[in-house]
Design an enzyme around this catalytic site. Structure first.
Site, PDB file in Angstrom:
ATOM      1  N   LYS A 110       0.923  -1.169  -0.163  1.00  0.00           N
ATOM      2  CA  LYS A 110      -0.066   0.035   0.190  1.00  0.00           C
ATOM      3  C   LYS A 110       0.911   1.314   0.021  1.00  0.00           C
ATOM      4  O   LYS A 110       0.630   2.306  -0.518  1.00  0.00           O
ATOM      5  CB  LYS A 110      -0.775  -0.018   1.008  1.00  0.00           C
ATOM      6  CG  LYS A 110      -2.056  -1.005   1.039  1.00  0.00           C
ATOM      7  CD  LYS A 110      -3.291  -0.774   1.969  1.00  0.00           C
ATOM      8  CE  LYS A 110      -4.414  -1.663   1.585  1.00  0.00           C
ATOM      9  NZ  LYS A 110      -4.113  -2.825   1.997  1.00  0.00           N
TER      10      LYS A 110
ATOM     11  N   GLU B 265      -9.821   6.998   3.690  1.00  0.00           N
ATOM     12  CA  GLU B 265     -10.656   5.964   4.476  1.00  0.00           C
ATOM     13  C   GLU B 265      -9.964   4.923   4.735  1.00  0.00           C
ATOM     14  O   GLU B 265      -8.819   4.547   4.265  1.00  0.00           O
ATOM     15  CB  GLU B 265     -11.821   5.683   3.331  1.00  0.00           C
ATOM     16  CG  GLU B 265     -11.590   4.451   2.446  1.00  0.00           C
ATOM     17  CD  GLU B 265     -10.417   4.788   1.294  1.00  0.00           C
ATOM     18  OE1 GLU B 265     -10.109   5.897   1.162  1.00  0.00           O
ATOM     19  OE2 GLU B 265      -9.810   3.831   1.090  1.00  0.00           O
TER      20      GLU B 265
ATOM     21  N   SER C   1       1.747  -9.708  -0.853  1.00  0.00           N
ATOM     22  CA  SER C   1       1.423  -8.203  -1.169  1.00  0.00           C
ATOM     23  C   SER C   1       1.688  -7.672   0.515  1.00  0.00           C
ATOM     24  O   SER C   1       1.849  -6.698   0.523  1.00  0.00           O
ATOM     25  CB  SER C   1      -0.327  -8.232  -1.110  1.00  0.00           C
ATOM     26  OG  SER C   1      -0.965  -9.058  -0.141  1.00  0.00           O
TER      27      SER C   1
HETATM   28  C1  LIG Z   1      -5.074  -4.033   1.602  1.00  0.00           C
HETATM   29  C2  LIG Z   1      -4.562  -5.324   1.091  1.00  0.00           C
HETATM   30  C3  LIG Z   1      -4.757  -6.025   0.155  1.00  0.00           C
HETATM   31  C4  LIG Z   1      -6.080  -5.881  -0.589  1.00  0.00           C
HETATM   32  O1  LIG Z   1      -5.982  -4.753  -1.381  1.00  0.00           O
HETATM   33  P1  LIG Z   1      -5.733  -4.624  -3.100  1.00  0.00           P
HETATM   34  O2  LIG Z   1      -6.202  -3.325  -3.321  1.00  0.00           O
HETATM   35  O3  LIG Z   1      -6.641  -5.672  -3.551  1.00  0.00           O
HETATM   36  O4  LIG Z   1      -4.259  -5.083  -3.124  1.00  0.00           O
HETATM   37  C5  LIG Z   1      -4.064  -7.097  -0.250  1.00  0.00           C
HETATM   38  N1  LIG Z   1      -3.039  -7.290   0.790  1.00  0.00           N
HETATM   39  C6  LIG Z   1      -2.670  -6.680   1.738  1.00  0.00           C
HETATM   40  C7  LIG Z   1      -1.238  -7.094   2.549  1.00  0.00           C
HETATM   41  C8  LIG Z   1      -3.332  -5.424   1.888  1.00  0.00           C
HETATM   42  O5  LIG Z   1      -2.918  -4.965   2.898  1.00  0.00           O
END
Ligand SMILES: *Cc1c(COP(=O)(O)O)cnc(C)c1O
Length: 394
Positions: A91, A113, A379
């Site tokens: 993020k 948000e 992610s």
């Molecule tokens: C917020 C988040 C997501 C989901 O958000 P996307 O916009 O779909 O990437 C996925 N993995 C992590 C670690 C997150 O913090």
């Protein structure tokens, strides 16, 4: 509105996207779009953005060949390590971009948000970095459930504004943040957390996240001398997935987006907007929405708080329609199992969101062959989820 190479109408991806917002917000969105397009073509802006990604976030993130996971599934698997970024997830790539844009536009404040708090923390981090005041709208129920992230945001100097609404969760926070932005857009930039929402957010957030795939493409060519056969990423709003996919759009590479099937695909039990939603409008964009026959948005559920969003980015909706992407869903139980498996096999504790992508690769073991070369987007890291996993599984 400007044209995007992959769209037919401006701000649209096929029949998805657009700007379904009150008229007062259109001028704020137009101003943002113009500033973004101008910044995107400015070498100085890009240099500053990439300098911060390197020195502050720690990019490039490694592309790690995972030997024991590869052996388990019978194909060579690499992990794109977004979990190693500063603040522990992808993020921050986006919030740095939008934070720099706020400064460039002469905004005096930023706002956001947040649901589980991860985007709120990433925005508050960038606010501290850039010396901008920051307000984060968060549902009262989420404030209660995510006390540690609320404390983090406050430590970072942000003001957390609890929102009552109907459920006290992300949807109410989004509605209230949009409303609040309307009254103050001249001084404030609304930093949106995923590739959803009205144009230009889906395009802009994608462009700030595409660094993931740009790096991964170079890294896999260096390591293997060929392109991957499959990319796998979890999809909440879809920003980490599209960030990985985008550099490979024109290649012969299968794109697999993994939604949260939660407790099953019955109403109220999942967050699988593409696999189990219908065409509708949410947060200013036409897309797949989890809703009932009357268009009432249904509560979304996932064990991974970051996937708990009742819609999806419009470009993913279009990839689904056109067949460019394949969208699947895995359950809470599969994700919890994958969380353990990756930890045991590779010594990497993934975020529960990312564990959905790992679960999909484990589930595909039968269809994978020696020739397959798979990249999974990790992610985020799973430290934030350890308490919850312990509670659910012990
Ligand atoms: C917020 C988040 C997501 C989901 O958000 P996307 O916009 O779909 O990437 C996925 N993995 C992590 C670690 C997150 O913090």
């Amino acid at each position: 509105m400007a044209h995007d190479a992959t769209t037919s109408r401006p701000g649209y991806f096929g029949r998805f996207g657009g700007q379904y917002v009150p008229a007062t917000l259109l001028s704020a969105l137009d101003e943002l779009e113009a500033a973004f397009l101008d910044a995107r073509d400015d070498p100085e802006f890009n240099e500053e953005y990439h300098r911060l990604l390197r020195d502050y976030v720690g990019r490039p993130s490694p592309l790690y060949p995972a030997p024991r996971l590869s052996e388990r599934v019978g194909a060579k698997v690499y992990l794109k390590r977004e979990d190693l970024n500063h603040t522990g997830a992808h993020k921050i790539n986006n919030t740095i971009g939008q934070g720099l844009l706020a400064k460039r536009m002469g905004k005096r404040r930023i706002m956001a948000e947040t649901g589980a708090g991860q985007h709120g923390v990433a925005t508050a981090t960038v606010a501290a970095l850039l010396g901008l005041p920051c307000q984060v709208y968060m549902g009262v129920e989420d404030v209660r459930r995510q006390r540690l992230n609320v404390y983090r945001m406050r430590l970072l100097g942000a003001e957390v504004i609890p929102v009552e609404g109907t459920s006290g969760t992300l949807k109410d926070a989004c509605d209230e943040a949009m409303r609040a932005w309307m009254g103050q857009y001249e001084e404030t930039l609304y930093v949106f957390g995923s590739v959803a929402g009205p144009h230009p957010y889906p395009t802009m957030v994608r462009d700030f996240q595409r660094v993931i795939g740009d790096e991964a493409r170079r890294q896999i060519l260096d390591a293997e001398g060929r392109l991957p056969t499959k990319l796998v990423a979890c999809v909440g709003g879809g920003s980490n997935a599209i960030g990985l996919f985008y550099a490979f759009l024109e290649d012969d590479v299968e794109l697999i987006g993994v939604e949260a099937a939660g407790l099953g695909l019955q109403p109220g039990q999942h967050s699988a907007s593409i696999c189990a939603g219908t065409f509708g409008v949410l947060d200013g964009a036409a897309t797949y929405v989890i809703q009932d026959e009357d268009g009432q948005v249904l509560p979304a559920h996932s064990v991974a708080a970051g996937l708990d969003y009742p819609a999806v980015g419009p470009q993913h909706a279009d990839f689904h329609d056109s067949g460019r992407g394949r969208y699947v869903a895995v359950t809470d139980e599969q994700a919890l199992e994958a969380f353990r498996t990756l930890t045991e096999l590779e010594g990497i504790i993934p975020a529960l969101e990312s564990a959905h992508a790992v679960a999909q690769v484990l589930a595909m073991a039968d269809e994978l062959t020696d020739d397959d070369l798979v990249i999974i987007n990790i992610s985020g890291r799973g430290d934030k989820d350890c308490e919850e996993v312990q509670r659910l599984t012990e």
